[in-house]
Design an enzyme around this catalytic site. Structure first.
Site, PDB file in Angstrom:
ATOM      1  N   ARG A   1       0.816  -1.225   0.000  1.00 36.85           N
ATOM      2  CA  ARG A   1       0.000   0.000   0.000  1.00 36.85           C
ATOM      3  C   ARG A   1       0.849   1.275   0.000  1.00 36.85           C
ATOM      4  O   ARG A   1       0.444   2.308   0.532  1.00 36.85           O
ATOM      5  CB  ARG A   1      -0.951   0.012   1.205  1.00 36.85           C
ATOM      6  CG  ARG A   1      -2.049  -1.024   1.145  1.00 36.85           C
ATOM      7  CD  ARG A   1      -2.926  -0.799  -0.053  1.00 36.85           C
ATOM      8  NE  ARG A   1      -4.074  -1.695  -0.078  1.00 36.85           N
ATOM      9  CZ  ARG A   1      -4.926  -1.809  -1.079  1.00 36.85           C
ATOM     10  NH1 ARG A   1      -4.724  -1.083  -2.164  1.00 36.85           N
ATOM     11  NH2 ARG A   1      -5.937  -2.636  -1.040  1.00 36.85           N
TER      12      ARG A   1
ATOM     13  N   THR B   1       0.534 -11.037 -13.151  1.00 36.66           N
ATOM     14  CA  THR B   1       1.179 -12.289 -12.757  1.00 36.66           C
ATOM     15  C   THR B   1       0.508 -12.954 -11.572  1.00 36.66           C
ATOM     16  O   THR B   1       0.924 -14.035 -11.157  1.00 36.66           O
ATOM     17  CB  THR B   1       2.657 -12.030 -12.415  1.00 36.66           C
ATOM     18  OG1 THR B   1       2.714 -11.144 -11.286  1.00 36.66           O
ATOM     19  CG2 THR B   1       3.394 -11.410 -13.587  1.00 36.66           C
TER      20      THR B   1
ATOM     21  N   HIS C   1      -8.415  -2.699  -9.856  1.00 42.82           N
ATOM     22  CA  HIS C   1      -7.253  -2.460 -10.705  1.00 42.82           C
ATOM     23  C   HIS C   1      -7.678  -2.317 -12.165  1.00 42.82           C
ATOM     24  O   HIS C   1      -7.221  -1.424 -12.885  1.00 42.82           O
ATOM     25  CB  HIS C   1      -6.250  -3.609 -10.564  1.00 42.82           C
ATOM     26  CG  HIS C   1      -5.213  -3.378  -9.511  1.00 42.82           C
ATOM     27  ND1 HIS C   1      -3.933  -2.991  -9.811  1.00 42.82           N
ATOM     28  CD2 HIS C   1      -5.274  -3.463  -8.167  1.00 42.82           C
ATOM     29  CE1 HIS C   1      -3.231  -2.848  -8.695  1.00 42.82           C
ATOM     30  NE2 HIS C   1      -4.030  -3.139  -7.678  1.00 42.82           N
TER      31      HIS C   1
ATOM     32  N   GLU D   1      -2.773  -9.136 -20.101  1.00 45.39           N
ATOM     33  CA  GLU D   1      -2.334 -10.489 -20.419  1.00 45.39           C
ATOM     34  C   GLU D   1      -1.939 -11.169 -19.120  1.00 45.39           C
ATOM     35  O   GLU D   1      -0.953 -10.793 -18.484  1.00 45.39           O
ATOM     36  CB  GLU D   1      -1.168 -10.469 -21.398  1.00 45.39           C
ATOM     37  CG  GLU D   1      -0.780 -11.849 -21.875  1.00 45.39           C
ATOM     38  CD  GLU D   1       0.150 -11.816 -23.082  1.00 45.39           C
ATOM     39  OE1 GLU D   1       0.993 -12.729 -23.179  1.00 45.39           O
ATOM     40  OE2 GLU D   1       0.027 -10.898 -23.907  1.00 45.39           O
TER      41      GLU D   1
END
Length: 330
Positions: free
Chosen positions: A162, A184, A203, A214
């Site tokens: 954070r 990831t 996000h 991706e």
């Protein structure tokens, strides 16, 4: 904004009659002013962005061709409210309105950005000028923006939990016409882990509409093939996966587990070193906490600390985020 001391322009259109010889047109990108001498200035809109373009059925791997849009006529200067919607710069580069000979001018700095210095820092990252209030500018300008980072270029953003590291990484790429977001972390399943799914959704919502996500653990392959901009978030979750694949989370790991982890790390570092992309990678700062109480925690701390050192040594820029502030590590 006042044009040639003769008439004013607002993002909703003109304010007052347009003098002879000038043309003012409301476009999907903003208000376009064409001067008698042929100069073209765009006062970019600051409202909501366009709806996302639908990807083709067979989406190619190259980010620049994943979503296509017809190029539009380039202008000489673009004025953008870079506090309200800085991603407009990326949209206009993507559409062809901003080209290599277009001067980008960032305005709108106010209390939403903590200082004029911070606003100027952001403008430099986006390849834009940040003139002060009341500045008189020519079109094209007499002073041009500093070149923004372009590939091959590597930036490592580290920080604690954070601390603002993901926000800083995203901010750096808002003005890029094509961005691949390499996620990831584990896939978000609201039935299994609703809290994680909510984090992932937040996000996604804050990313510009044209960024391509991706989900991959093959970071080396991605860095070798991409040519645009790449955001990796993050190296810590990638390393967690690698260590799991190699068996280091087991009570009795295979004898070659650490060698396999080191091989995967060195493959990533080779791709990081050789990439042609403009890469911004987020990682976790492991040196600020206590020594983990478990063997697995200590192994992770050691491996990630070394990965951060090696990636930082191969990067043009390394920044540390602390309480939302950014410290450039020279």
């Amino acid at each position: 904004m006042t044009v040639d001391d003769r008439f004013r322009i607002r993002d909703s259109g003109t304010a007052g009659p347009v003098p002879p010889g000038y043309t003012v047109t409301s476009t999907s990108h903003g208000v376009l002013v064409e001067a008698p001498d042929g100069g073209r200035l765009l006062y970019a809109r600051s409202g909501p962005g366009p709806a996302p373009e639908a990807p083709p059925a067979e989406a190619p791997s190259d980010a620049s061709s994943t979503y296509s849009s017809a190029p539009e006529q380039q202008v000489d200067m673009v004025i953008v409210d870079a506090v309200q919607r800085p991603e407009v710069i990326g949209e206009l580069r993507r559409s062809g309105v901003i080209g290599v000979t277009t001067a980008v001018v960032a305005v709108g700095g106010d209390h939403r950005v903590r200082s004029p210095e911070e606003f100027a820092r952001r403008a430099r990252l986006w390849g834009a000028l940040a003139p002060g209030d009341g500045t008189v500018m020519t079109c094209p300008p007499s002073v041009w923006p500093e070149p923004r980072p372009r590939g091959p270029h590597r930036t490592l953003v580290t920080g604690g939990a954070r601390s603002g590291k993901s926000t800083e990484a995203e901010l750096r790429l808002l003005a890029e016409p094509t961005v691949v977001y390499a996620a990831t972390g584990p896939a978000a399943d609201p039935e299994v882990d609703p809290e994680w799914a909510a984090r992932v959704a937040r996000h996604i919502e804050r990313r510009p509409w044209w960024w391509r996500t991706e989900r991959t653990t093959d970071l080396a392959g991605l860095l070798r093939r991409e040519r645009g901009a790449v955001l990796v978030d993050c190296l810590g979750t990638w390393l967690t996966w690698v260590m799991g694949e190699c068996g280091l989370w087991e009570e009795e790991p295979p004898r070659d587990a650490e060698e396999r982890v080191e091989a995967a790390v060195h493959e990533l570092l080779e791709a990081w070193r050789a990439t042609s992309a403009y890469v911004v990678a987020v990682t976790n700062e492991v040196g600020s906490g206590v020594v983990p109480a478990t063997r697995a925690g200590r192994l992770f701390q050691d491996h990630l600390g070394l990965l951060n050192q090696w990636a930082g040594a191969e990067s043009e820029d390394v920044v540390l985020t602390v309480a939302g502030r950014v410290v450039e590590l020279r």
